[in-house]
Design a protein around this motif. Structure first.
Motif, PDB file in Angstrom:
ATOM      1  N   ARG A  59       0.870  -1.143   0.018  1.00 35.89           N
ATOM      2  CA  ARG A  59      -0.047   0.183  -0.024  1.00 35.89           C
ATOM      3  C   ARG A  59       0.766   1.122  -0.066  1.00 35.89           C
ATOM      4  O   ARG A  59       1.905   1.333   0.677  1.00 35.89           O
ATOM      5  CB  ARG A  59      -0.782  -0.085   1.094  1.00 35.89           C
ATOM      6  CG  ARG A  59      -1.929  -1.237   1.162  1.00 35.89           C
ATOM      7  CD  ARG A  59      -2.874  -1.055   2.461  1.00 35.89           C
ATOM      8  NE  ARG A  59      -3.829  -2.151   2.484  1.00 35.89           N
ATOM      9  CZ  ARG A  59      -4.896  -2.310   3.293  1.00 35.89           C
ATOM     10  NH1 ARG A  59      -5.298  -1.176   3.934  1.00 35.89           N
ATOM     11  NH2 ARG A  59      -5.724  -3.167   3.202  1.00 35.89           N
ATOM     12  N   GLY A  60       0.426   2.240  -0.674  1.00 35.01           N
ATOM     13  CA  GLY A  60       1.227   3.290  -0.787  1.00 35.01           C
ATOM     14  C   GLY A  60       1.794   4.125   0.563  1.00 35.01           C
ATOM     15  O   GLY A  60       2.859   4.635   0.708  1.00 35.01           O
ATOM     16  N   GLN A  79       4.297   2.149   2.090  1.00 36.26           N
ATOM     17  CA  GLN A  79       5.519   2.148   1.510  1.00 36.26           C
ATOM     18  C   GLN A  79       6.284   3.923   2.034  1.00 36.26           C
ATOM     19  O   GLN A  79       7.601   3.969   1.942  1.00 36.26           O
ATOM     20  CB  GLN A  79       5.446   2.231  -0.092  1.00 36.26           C
ATOM     21  CG  GLN A  79       5.313   0.689  -0.405  1.00 36.26           C
ATOM     22  CD  GLN A  79       4.914   0.606  -2.094  1.00 36.26           C
ATOM     23  OE1 GLN A  79       4.021   1.282  -2.343  1.00 36.26           O
ATOM     24  NE2 GLN A  79       5.376  -0.373  -2.549  1.00 36.26           N
ATOM     25  N   GLU A  80       5.250   4.766   1.932  1.00 32.85           N
ATOM     26  CA  GLU A  80       5.860   6.105   2.211  1.00 32.85           C
ATOM     27  C   GLU A  80       6.347   6.177   3.688  1.00 32.85           C
ATOM     28  O   GLU A  80       7.484   6.771   3.898  1.00 32.85           O
ATOM     29  CB  GLU A  80       4.698   7.050   2.048  1.00 32.85           C
ATOM     30  CG  GLU A  80       5.003   8.484   1.940  1.00 32.85           C
ATOM     31  CD  GLU A  80       5.159   9.076   3.468  1.00 32.85           C
ATOM     32  OE1 GLU A  80       5.736  10.132   3.594  1.00 32.85           O
ATOM     33  OE2 GLU A  80       4.084   8.720   4.316  1.00 32.85           O
TER      34      GLU A  80
END
Length: 211
Positions: A178-179, A182-183
């Motif tokens: 999921r973004g 990762q961020e």
């Protein structure tokens, strides 16, 4: 009581979480690397950790096991490092998400890795402490997206524990890419202490492969 810290670990274990925490504290410690199998089952080591697993931390005569407990203990004892909660608002989020990750999240991820999608998972939500895998990830996503760090505006030991779990899961495919995950992990992995911890464990793995 002596203040000496001994860290029992294997570079291919959850010991990486504790290694990162120790590096964040920037305190002296000794490392004892144990290979899997007999070295973890000797009478001497079982007297320290009856589970015969790593990581384990000894601090003088004190013994602490379980990665989340070790992180909380170190944050409390070495409070000058500022890795524990500073106020009750932080404290609520810190404990909530630290032990969410140690309980529901770890169970959901490990069960999915071993058993795949559990048949009739919805039917068994009352038995499974985490409900189901997607529900667990959705809950963590909400926490991560609500503030820069898991306890609020500041990096704490809870970020070490949760960040390490997410990093491992993203690398090995046990957690969805999921973004927001990762961020979040991308920012944490830029920390100097994380990079030092990674380099130390990579060196131990290389040494082991050459012997």
């Amino acid at each position: 009581m002596a203040n000496e810290i001994t860290f029992y670990t294997n570079p291919q274990s959850r010991g990486g979480i504790v290694r990162w925490m120790l590096e964040e504290l920037d305190i002296p410690y000794q490392t004892q690397v144990l290979e899997y199998g007999e070295p973890m089952k000797t009478p001497e080591y079982l007297a320290i950790n009856p589970m015969g697993k790593v990581p384990t931390l000894t601090h003088g005569d004190r013994v602490i096991t379980e990665s989340a407990a070790i992180c909380v203990y170190l944050a409390d004892v070495f409070s000058d490092a500022g890795l524990g909660p500073n106020n009750d608002d932080e404290r609520a989020r810190y404990y909530r998400w630290m032990f969410f990750a140690a309980g529901p999240m770890e169970s959901a991820v490990v069960n999915k890795k071993i058993f795949g999608e559990l048949a009739g998972e919805d039917k068994h939500q009352g038995v499974l402490g985490y409900g189901n895998y997607q529900l667990t990830l959705d809950a963590l996503s909400g926490a991560i997206m609500s503030s820069p760090y898991i306890a609020g505006e500041r990096f704490t030991a809870a970020d070490v524990y949760i960040g390490a779990q997410l990093g491992w899961g993203l690398q090995f495919g046990t957690i969805e890419k999921r973004g927001e995950y990762q961020e979040y992990f991308g920012r944490l992995s830029q920390r100097e202490a994380f990079q030092r911890a990674e380099a130390l464990d990579e060196a131990l793995q290389k040494e082991a492969s050459e012997t």
